[in-house]
Scaffold this active site. Sequence first.
Site, PDB file in Angstrom:
ATOM      1  N   GLU A  99       0.777  -1.250   0.000  1.00  0.00           N
ATOM      2  CA  GLU A  99       0.000   0.000   0.000  1.00  0.00           C
ATOM      3  C   GLU A  99       0.807   1.300   0.000  1.00  0.00           C
ATOM      4  OE1 GLU A  99      -3.191  -0.159   2.877  1.00  0.00           O
ATOM      5  OE2 GLU A  99      -4.007  -1.987   1.990  1.00  0.00           O
ATOM      6  N   GLU A 130      -4.979  -8.747  -0.181  1.00  0.00           N
ATOM      7  CA  GLU A 130      -5.325  -8.434   1.209  1.00  0.00           C
ATOM      8  C   GLU A 130      -6.788  -8.044   1.344  1.00  0.00           C
ATOM      9  OE1 GLU A 130      -2.604  -5.788   3.492  1.00  0.00           O
ATOM     10  OE2 GLU A 130      -4.418  -5.132   4.547  1.00  0.00           O
TER      11      GLU A 130
END
Length: 511
Positions: free
Chosen positions: A252, A359
Amino acid sequence: MNFHIYHVLLFLAVQTPLAYLSGCVSRDYNNGGTVCVCNGTYCDYIGDIPKVDYPKVLVYTSNMEGLRFQKTVASFQNISAELRDPADIVIESHRSYQKVFGFGGAFTDATGINVETLKDDAREHLMKSYFSKDGIQYNVGRVPIGGTDFSTKYYSYDDGEPDPSLKKFALDSADFDYKIPCIKVAQNLTHGKLKLFASAWTAPKWMKTNGAYHGGTIKPEMYEAWAKYYVKFFNEYKKNGIKFWGVTTGNEPSLAKFPLVLFQKLASVGWTANALAKWVAEALGPILHKSGYGDLNIMALDDQRFYLTWFMDRVFQNTTAKNYINGTAVHWYYDTLFPANLLSQLHYKYPDKFILATEACKGFFLSRGVKLGSWSRGEDYAQDIIEDMRNWVIGWIDWNMALNPAGGPTFLNNVVDAPIIVNGSANEFYKQPMYYAIGHFSKFVLRDSVRIESSQSSKVWSIAFKRPDQATTIVLLNRGKVDQDITIADAKKGLLTLTVSEHSVTTLLYW
Ligand SMILES: *[C@@H]1O[C@H](CO)[C@@H](O)[C@H](O)[C@H]1NC(C)=O
Ligand SMILES: *[C@@H]1O[C@H](CO)[C@@H](O)[C@H](O)[C@H]1NC(C)=O
Ligand SMILES: *[C@@H]1O[C@H](CO)[C@@H](O)[C@H](O)[C@H]1NC(C)=O
Ligand SMILES: *[C@@H]1O[C@H](CO)[C@@H](O)[C@H](O)[C@H]1NC(C)=O
Ligand SMILES: *[C@@H]1O[C@H](CO)[C@@H](O)[C@H](O)[C@H]1NC(C)=O
Ligand SMILES: *[C@@H]1O[C@H](CO)[C@@H](O)[C@H](O)[C@H]1NC(C)=O
């Protein structure tokens, strides 16, 4: 009727010795559904799936009322094509899409810490529930390179003074205490089928422009050191008997820019698309190849759908970077705001680059933390898997495999939910509806299955696959408050009629 049988079974379960117990021991925490309780002496397992011959169809159902992988048998009617036309779902097995890679979760420090709080017997049940032939047969695992928010502290593998030659690189005690032991057990339980990929949250502070674990990016003069850091990580894990299938370019990058105060503290490395392409082209790609890791699958992004497709367009503009990158890793947060067809758009632009969902978790926003027994959270998992895989995603990897009842440990107090919640003081763990939801895929949609064409019905969410053993498997999700009568037509088999109960997930399997 199913509900009635379920109660009879439960009654018998309480009345008879453990040897006769095989189903879920349910507990209701008043969150709109139930968990199944496992301890040192008891746990529910779906077990091996038998083969049935045509015209029989295996039907496995889990629902809000408490059924868990309840098995029944249905039958195809061999009737003419004209009668099949009004079917709700039409299966066309000759029209195929992506090949399936697998399903799994993340070996975070928190997962290992929670697994460790159980005694040997219960710990074994937990690991078997995920990885064994009796459990839901996870075959993919994500391994954080260093710490995450689900650790007990910030750390990298080379903290302290600047060390560009990485002389002081060393794994953390968390690797030896939590991650490696769990991975080893999982490797054994899957008999080598477990495929691992690694993701880093942050570099050592001295490699970064802002000198902090959170935010900032890699100093250009440290690009090479940052790539060599990955090589060191793979070397150290190899020494411990752990090999990897893939690696992402970092968890991220959006966290480095996120406006919410909490998320700004999460360890992260920010990347612009151009800088990421440059790092992959100049450092990560060539250095992995030179160091004997050229067979690793490099996945770019490891971030939300809102980066699709513009960010990957810019990364792939650099053909050197594009040649090194095998696929795109996507996360599920804010999926309700960014439609799944962004994934298909990415696929059709870059058909030779796979897409993997790396995820997901519930309880990360608004209603934070653990909700024991929440059926709707399980439905959210099933729906997202269906939407992703109808849009070319090859596998779906959950976040923490085990958290405590408070949704941690997480040293930044970023509490979330997980499919298994561990209550160490009671030597118990709770299998959430999310566990069964992902299991309705991972248990049945084996690696190298291929998604096949299946029409969509307004009554239920659905998706179909052809497995390597030639079985067809169909997953149905009914999020509605009424039972649905469904007809499924498969030109090669005939017509199947079944009732899908309200708030249920059903997997069908036929040969
Ligand atoms: C474990 O669970 C089983 C089934 O619910 C129960 O019969 C048994 O008493 C439990 N054991 C302990 C130690 O709590
Ligand atoms: C894995 O299996 C091997 C061989 O059966 C055994 O020696 C080893 O102890 C097992 N490791 C773990 C962590 O279960
Ligand atoms: C890709 O990036 C590298 C590193 O910046 C650069 O050397 C190379 O020229 C770029 N290639 C293309 C095709 O843009
Ligand atoms: C991933 O891409 C690299 C090229 O950099 C290639 O060598 C490797 O074989 C690819 N992996 C797979 C599984 O195709
Ligand atoms: C965990 O176990 C303890 C008993 O050791 C019990 O008091 C507590 O309620 C349990 N927590 C949950 C969430 O069930
Ligand atoms: C279905 O019936 C037709 C005609 O009666 C027959 O030719 C076909 O083999 C049957 N299909 C199966 C799968 O049994």
